[in-house]
Design a protein around this motif. Structure first.
Motif: not given
Lengths: 127, 266
Positions: A31-33, A54-61
Motif C-alpha cells: 500500500h506504499k504506493e 487521522s485516516n489510516p484507511n488511506v493506506l488500504i484504498r
C-alpha cells in the motif's frame, strides 16, 4: 513490514493504532504506493503523517481510486490538494463518482460551480 | 466459484475486485452455492434499503466480508442501528463512508455507546459524532481515553474537551503532534481562547493557517484578531476572489515547517 511508516516519522504508538484500525492487513508494503501518491501531490512528510494517523484507511484504498479522486478534484479546480487533505484527510475515502454525484445534485439545486466548490470544501464531513 | 463470479460480473464488478471478494478470509470458506446466494440477497437488500450500485461496489470493495453475511444478518445489523437511534439516511451516510460498521455486532456498538455515555456525552451527542465520524467505533476505549487526557494536558478542562470533541469528533482521530501544533500556533497568534468557542478552527491544517495569517499581515495590512479571525478559515474560492491569490502561492511565501524548524535550531 512497517518500515515505511517508521521512515515517515510515525511513532510506534501511532503505528499500532494504524494496524488496529486496519485489522487483518498484513502486507502494508503493497500500500506504499498511496504514500507515493500523497508525495506526488506535494504533501510534506508531516502532512502525510497527519493524514495517515487521522485516516489510516488511506493506506488500504485502491490506488486507482485515489488517482481518480485526485484527477476529479483537480478537474473541479481545487488548488493545493496537499493542504486540502491535511485539513480533511477523510476526503480521501471518497471516490470520484461520489464527488460527481455531489456536484450534480448541487447543480440541480441551482448552485454555480464556484459556490459548489466552496460548499464542498466547507461541508466535507457531510457529503 | 463460477456462479459467484458470473453474478458479480453482472453487477459490473471489475475482475480485481471480484478476486478481492473471493479471496477475502470470510468469503473464502463458503461454497459457491452459498456465497452466490449471499451476494444476490445482500445486493438486493442493500439496493432496497437505499444504496446505489456504485456505492455497494465501493462498500464491498473496502469491506468484502459484507458478502459473508446473510441478508437477514445485514438486516439485523441495520435494525440494531435503527434501534439505537440512527435514521435510515444517517445509516446510509455512515456505512457508505465507513462500511466496516457492518463488521460490528449490536453488543459492540451498544458497549461503545455506553462507554461514551460514561465519559459524559449524551445519546444525541454520540449519534451526531458517529454520524460525522463513524470510524469512532473502530478506536479502542484506551485510545479514546488517551486522547481526552492528551487534550486536557493542553490546559483544557474535561467539560471543554467534551465540548470540543462533540463539535469536532475527528479530534479523536488526529495525531497528538497535529493537535498540539494547531493549538500552540493559535495560542501564539492570540486566538487560543477562541478554540473552545469555535473548535472547528482545529480542522484546518496549521500550515495553511500560518501562511494565510502571515500573508494578510504582510501583504494586506490586515491584523488578525478575535473579530476577523474567521477569514483565516474561509474556503479557497473566497480567499482567491477576495485577495487575488492562491493557497499554493502563499504557502511558498510562508512555510510553517521551515519557520518551526529554524526556531527549533535557533
Amino acid at each position: 513490514m512497517h518500515n515505511f511508516l517508521e521512515d515517515l516519522g510515525i511513532s510506534d504508538h501511532d503505528i499500532k493504532n494504524i494496524i488496529e484500525f486496519n485489522e487483518g492487513l498484513e502486507d502494508y508494503e503493497s500500500h506504499k504506493e498511496n504514500i507515493d501518491l500523497l508525495k506526488g501531490i506535494g504533501c510534506t512528510e508531516k502532512e502525510i503523517r497527519n493524514i495517515i494517523i487521522s485516516n489510516p484507511n488511506v493506506l488500504i484504498r485502491d490506488n486507482k481510486d485515489l488517482l481518480g479522486l485526485v484527477a476529479c478534484l483537480k478537474y473541479y479546480g481545487f488548488d493545493s490538494l496537499n493542504l486540502l487533505f491535511d485539513s480533511n484527510p477523510y476526503l480521501l475515502n471518497k471516490d470520484d463518482f461520489e464527488l460527481k454525484e455531489y456536484v450534480e445534485e448541487k447543480k440541480k439545486m441551482g448552485l454555480k460551480m464556484n459556490d459548489i466548490i466552496g460548499e464542498l470544501e466547507n461541508d466535507l464531513f457531510d457529503f | 466459484m463460477e456462479k459467484s463470479i458470473r453474478l458479480l460480473k453482472s453487477f459490473r464488478y471489475s475482475d480485481d475486485v471480484i478476486k478481492k471478494i473471493l479471496n477475502c478470509h470470510a468469503c473464502k470458506s463458503f461454497k459457491d452455492e452459498t456465497l452466490s446466494a449471499n451476494i444476490l440477497d445482500d445486493y438486493k437488500f442493500l439496493i432496497k434499503f437505499g444504496f446505489n450500485r456504485k456505492q455497494i461496489i465501493k462498500m464491498t470493495k473496502q469491506a468484502p466480508n459484507i458478502y459473508s453475511y446473510s441478508n437477514t444478518n445485514l438486516e439485523n445489523k441495520i435494525n440494531s442501528l435503527i434501534g439505537i437511534g440512527y435514521s435510515k439516511e444517517e445509516i446510509i451516510h455512515m456505512i457508505k463512508n465507513f462500511p466496516k460498521v457492518f463488521n460490528y455486532n449490536e453488543e459492540t456498538i451498544k458497549d461503545k455507546f455506553a462507554f461514551f455515555i460514561e465519559l459524559g456525552y449524551t445519546k444525541e451527542d454520540i449519534l451526531a459524532m458517529t454520524k460525522q465520524c463513524p470510524n469512532l467505533y473502530c478506536y479502542s476505549k484506551i485510545n479514546i481515553i488517551n486522547k481526552i487526557e492528551f487534550i486536557m494536558s493542553l490546559d483544557y478542562t474535561k467539560e471543554e474537551t467534551l465540548r470540543m470533541t462533540k463539535i469536532v469528533p475527528t479530534l479523536f482521530c488526529y495525531g497528538k503532534e497535529n493537535i498540539k501544533d494547531k493549538v500552540e500556533y493559535l495560542r501564539n497568534i492570540n486566538l487560543g481562547h477562541k478554540i473552545i468557542e469555535d473548535p472547528k478552527m482545529l480542522i484546518q491544517g496549521v500550515r495553511l493557517t500560518f501562511a494565510r495569517y502571515e500573508y494578510l499581515k504582510n501583504h494586506k495590512n490586515i491584523e488578525i484578531d478575535e473579530e476577523n479571525y474567521k477569514i483565516l478559515f474561509k474556503n479557497q474560492n473566497f480567499f482567491k476572489s477576495k485577495f487575488k491569490t492562491l493557497n499554493s502561492k502563499i504557502i511558498k511565501l510562508y512555510d510553517y515547517n521551515e519557520v518551526k524548524e529554524s526556531k527549533k535550531y535557533a
